[in-house]
Structure formats: C-alpha cells, structure tokens
Write a protein that holds these residues in place. Structure first.
Motif, PDB file in Angstrom:
ATOM      1  N   ALA A 313       0.821  -1.210   0.000  1.00 16.24           N
ATOM      2  CA  ALA A 313       0.000   0.000   0.000  1.00 16.24           C
ATOM      3  C   ALA A 313       0.857   1.263   0.000  1.00 16.24           C
ATOM      4  CB  ALA A 313      -0.938  -0.009   1.199  1.00 16.24           C
ATOM      5  N   THR A 314       1.988   1.220   0.681  1.00 15.35           N
ATOM      6  CA  THR A 314       2.858   2.398   0.731  1.00 15.35           C
ATOM      7  C   THR A 314       3.421   2.728  -0.639  1.00 15.35           C
ATOM      8  OG1 THR A 314       3.454   1.915   3.025  1.00 15.35           O
ATOM      9  CG2 THR A 314       4.924   3.371   1.787  1.00 15.35           C
ATOM     10  N   ALA A 315       3.913   1.709  -1.327  1.00 18.59           N
ATOM     11  CA  ALA A 315       4.476   1.931  -2.663  1.00 18.59           C
ATOM     12  C   ALA A 315       3.404   2.414  -3.625  1.00 18.59           C
ATOM     13  CB  ALA A 315       5.117   0.644  -3.177  1.00 18.59           C
ATOM     14  N   ARG A 316       2.245   1.795  -3.578  1.00 18.89           N
ATOM     15  CA  ARG A 316       1.158   2.237  -4.463  1.00 18.89           C
ATOM     16  C   ARG A 316       0.781   3.688  -4.167  1.00 18.89           C
ATOM     17  NH1 ARG A 316      -3.509  -2.362  -5.069  1.00 18.89           N
ATOM     18  NH2 ARG A 316      -2.169  -4.195  -5.225  1.00 18.89           N
ATOM     19  N   GLY A 317       0.710   4.017  -2.892  1.00 19.28           N
ATOM     20  CA  GLY A 317       0.327   5.372  -2.515  1.00 19.28           C
ATOM     21  C   GLY A 317       1.286   6.416  -3.058  1.00 19.28           C
ATOM     22  N   ARG A 318       2.550   6.050  -3.208  1.00 17.39           N
ATOM     23  CA  ARG A 318       3.536   6.996  -3.701  1.00 17.39           C
ATOM     24  C   ARG A 318       3.489   7.162  -5.207  1.00 17.39           C
ATOM     25  NH1 ARG A 318       7.824   4.420  -1.247  1.00 17.39           N
ATOM     26  NH2 ARG A 318       9.182   5.095  -2.945  1.00 17.39           N
ATOM     27  N   ILE A 319       3.091   6.113  -5.946  1.00 17.53           N
ATOM     28  CA  ILE A 319       3.118   6.238  -7.410  1.00 17.53           C
ATOM     29  C   ILE A 319       1.726   6.348  -8.043  1.00 17.53           C
ATOM     30  CG2 ILE A 319       5.326   5.071  -7.654  1.00 17.53           C
ATOM     31  CD1 ILE A 319       3.770   2.586  -8.615  1.00 17.53           C
ATOM     32  N   ASP A 320       0.679   6.066  -7.294  1.00 16.25           N
ATOM     33  CA  ASP A 320      -0.666   6.133  -7.888  1.00 16.25           C
ATOM     34  C   ASP A 320      -0.991   7.514  -8.457  1.00 16.25           C
ATOM     35  OD1 ASP A 320      -1.150   3.488  -7.527  1.00 16.25           O
ATOM     36  OD2 ASP A 320      -2.703   3.714  -5.998  1.00 16.25           O
ATOM     37  N   PRO A 321      -0.656   8.610  -7.766  1.00 19.73           N
ATOM     38  CA  PRO A 321      -0.945   9.919  -8.375  1.00 19.73           C
ATOM     39  C   PRO A 321      -0.239  10.109  -9.714  1.00 19.73           C
ATOM     40  CG  PRO A 321      -0.534  10.172  -6.025  1.00 19.73           C
ATOM     41  CD  PRO A 321      -0.162   8.760  -6.377  1.00 19.73           C
ATOM     42  N   LEU A 322       1.002   9.660  -9.825  1.00 19.12           N
ATOM     43  CA  LEU A 322       1.737   9.763 -11.086  1.00 19.12           C
ATOM     44  C   LEU A 322       1.117   8.877 -12.157  1.00 19.12           C
ATOM     45  CD1 LEU A 322       4.158  10.650 -12.814  1.00 19.12           C
ATOM     46  CD2 LEU A 322       5.472   8.789 -11.778  1.00 19.12           C
ATOM     47  N   LEU A 323       0.759   7.655 -11.789  1.00 20.41           N
ATOM     48  CA  LEU A 323       0.143   6.752 -12.757  1.00 20.41           C
ATOM     49  C   LEU A 323      -1.206   7.281 -13.217  1.00 20.41           C
ATOM     50  CD1 LEU A 323       1.014   3.259 -11.213  1.00 20.41           C
ATOM     51  CD2 LEU A 323       2.155   4.426 -13.102  1.00 20.41           C
ATOM     52  N   ALA A 324      -1.965   7.876 -12.290  1.00 22.00           N
ATOM     53  CA  ALA A 324      -3.263   8.442 -12.666  1.00 22.00           C
ATOM     54  C   ALA A 324      -3.080   9.647 -13.579  1.00 22.00           C
ATOM     55  CB  ALA A 324      -4.038   8.833 -11.409  1.00 22.00           C
ATOM     56  N   HIS A 325      -2.121  10.506 -13.248  1.00 20.01           N
ATOM     57  CA  HIS A 325      -1.865  11.718 -14.040  1.00 20.01           C
ATOM     58  C   HIS A 325      -1.443  11.383 -15.462  1.00 20.01           C
ATOM     59  CE1 HIS A 325      -0.417  15.682 -15.161  1.00 20.01           C
ATOM     60  NE2 HIS A 325       0.788  15.187 -15.398  1.00 20.01           N
ATOM     61  N   THR A 326      -0.715  10.294 -15.627  1.00 17.71           N
ATOM     62  CA  THR A 326      -0.193   9.937 -16.952  1.00 17.71           C
ATOM     63  C   THR A 326      -1.081   8.935 -17.686  1.00 17.71           C
ATOM     64  OG1 THR A 326       1.219   8.275 -15.881  1.00 17.71           O
ATOM     65  CG2 THR A 326       2.193  10.438 -16.347  1.00 17.71           C
TER      66      THR A 326
END
Length: 335
Positions: A313-326
C-alpha cells in the motif's frame, strides 16, 4: 563466464551487452557468429541467446535481466525502492514493445535504409565470402524484413504516430541528459538499458541517425555512454535524498507516452484477441494506428498488472498519483 550470442543490429543484443558491461559480469560477446546451435537450444529462436556457465541456453532479454539479478547481487539495475522498480520496469517494457517499432520502421521503410542496413547486416553475419555473396544474402534479408512490416505494425500509414512518439520521447531525453545521465540517480536502471537497446539502432541507421544527430545531439552522444558504463559507480536517488526524492521530469514525460499510446495499444490488442479478431486499431496523439494481434503482448499486460498488484500500500500510494496523471493507473487496476 557467460557467452552472449548477438548482433550489432539487434536492439535486444545491444541492451544485454550494455547491461552485462555495466554489471561487470564476465562474458564473451559472440557477434555475428554462426548462432544456429545456440538458437536450437531455446524455445523461441531469436537473438540474443545467452549461454550460461553451466552450459544451458536462455533468451528473452527481460527474464534474462531478472535471472541475472537473482544470481549476481552486485551493481543491480533494479532500484531498491519498490515503487521506482515498478516504474523502471514499465519504461523498459514500453521500450521493448513499442519503441522497437521506431527501430523497425526507420530501418525498413525508406529505400536508403533498406539498402544500407541489409548490406551491413549481411556483412556482419557473413564476415567475408565476397561482395556478390554478401549482397545476394542482403537482398533476401531485405525482402523478408520489408515483408514483415505490416505484421509488426510498421506500415507506412502507422509511421506518423510512431515517429511522433519517437520525437516526443527523444525530446524528453534531450532535456534530461544535459543535466543527468540516469533516470533514478547517478547509476543506470533496467529502464535506461531497455530504452538504449532500441535507440542504439536509431543512432546507426541512415535516416534515423540524421534525425537524431540534427535534432537530439546529446541524446545521440548519450547512447555511446550507455553502451559501456562499466566504469560508473553511482547512487540511487533514494540513497541520496530518501524515499521521497522527487522523480525526474523525464519520468513523467515518458509515462505520459505510456499512458497515451502504449496502454491503449496493449488494451486494444488484448480485447481483439479475446474477441477473436485478427487486427485492432487505436488513435493516439491524434494519429491512427492498426496492426495484427500479438499474443506475447497479452502476457506483457498481465505481467505489468501482476507487478503492480504485488506492490504494498505504501508503494502504491507513492506512485498512484503519477500513474493516474499519466493515464496508466486504470489499466494497472484492470478497470
């Protein structure tokens, strides 16, 4: 001692040679030798084929990279931060499966490239035998490769998208390399080697080389640096600035390419295969693209989703905004 059976004209061979050099893994480079014996030892007869010290033979560059990671711990190319490791893998997959179309298209669409590269590749393979034999083989090879253009999605009508994508990713690379050589700190990752493999060919083929030398000169020079980084000792950005170290702007730019082009490409291919269709089409960057279905890329999508699902969950939380933005997140969540 490993033996890498490959060729200078093979992007995946160059990718693996550069990686072995950086990791300082003892190996021999068997370039252009008679590889029929090595090819007969693997399920899919394509180069590069690597003979292991125990006498076994393996190929497919991405599984090779991860197997070497398990066998050799020094100078890893996988960022230790799981979030960055996923992003690096996503970029490498994008290079292997989409950017390779630029390599193939630039090489076989225009006659000037067809002639020079078929003759050079024949020269590489034969290492002598006379001009008549070499050029005769070159014409056969040229006809075979040009005949495969539609199969791999490199038909002329698709090339405007392929070229626009290539120029966009090179533009981001050009802006990055004048400040930093690597993506995740001062040492290279799997992503650099994946991208290098494909772009290495653009630095050789006539039309592509003229383009990259003129418009992206420092990216062109960067290719020569990545080819042999055995003397580089660097750090991951997380070692320098911690887990919250900001990602370089090139990461966002390249993931935007992934979200705009590569993810729709993978999804359309998978949907077409599930529907029993033989071809699929997408529109990206305002440009059309059509090709035949390809089962291997269904595995690529499944693998990306599995790697994302394995993140905590920690790793996802850090990259999910970037993945969503792109535009990459929904595909990873299979929605």
């Amino acid at each position: 001692m490993y033996t890498l059976n490959g060729a200078l004209g093979s992007p995946y061979s160059m990718k693996m040679r550069a990686l072995l050099r950086y990791r300082r893994i003892p190996h021999m480079w068997a370039h252009g030798t008679d590889s029929r014996d090595a090819l007969s030892k693997v399920k899919a007869p394509v180069i590069p084929v690597m003979e292991y010290p125990d006498g076994t033979f393996h190929n497919d560059s991405t599984p090779l990279i991860y197997d070497l990671e398990a066998r050799h711990t020094e100078r890893s190319v996988i960022p230790p931060d799981p979030a960055r490791a996923f992003i690096a893998h996503l970029i490498e997959d994008f290079a292997d499966e989409w950017v390779t179309k630029a390599m193939f298209g630039y090489r076989w669409l225009e006659e000037v490239d067809q002639i020079q590269m078929s003759r050079w590749l024949a020269f590489d393979a034969m290492k002598g035998g006379g001009m008549a034999a070499s050029q005769g083989y070159a014409e056969q090879f040229r006809a075979r490769q040009v005949g495969r253009m539609a199969i791999v999605g490199c038909a002329a009508e698709n090339f405007p998208l392929i070229e626009a994508s290539t120029r966009a990713l090179l533009g981001a690379l050009e802006a990055h390399v004048v400040d930093h050589h690597c993506l995740f700190g001062s040492r290279p990752s799997i992503a650099e080697f994946g991208m290098y493999g494909q772009l290495s060919q653009l630095g050789v083929d006539p039309t592509a080389q003229a383009m990259i030398r003129k418009d992206f000169p420092y990216s062109f020079r960067w290719l020569l640096h990545i080819d042999d980084m055995s003397g580089i000792d660097g750090q991951w950005d997380t070692e320098i600035a911690g887990a919250d170290a900001p990602l370089a702007p090139i990461i966002t730019a390249w993931l935007k390419q992934v979200g705009d082009i590569y993810i729709p490409f993978l999804l359309a291919n998978t949907a077409a295969i599930e529907a029993g269709d033989e071809t699929f089409s997408i529109t990206a960057m305002g440009l059309p693209y059509t090709q035949g279905v390809f089962k291997y890329q269904v595995k690529c999508l499944a693998d990306l989703r599995a790697r994302y699902a394995a993140l905590d969950a920690t790793a996802r939380g850090r990259i999910d905004p970037l993945l969503a933005h792109t535009g990459c997140l929904d595909a990873m969540l299979n929605r």
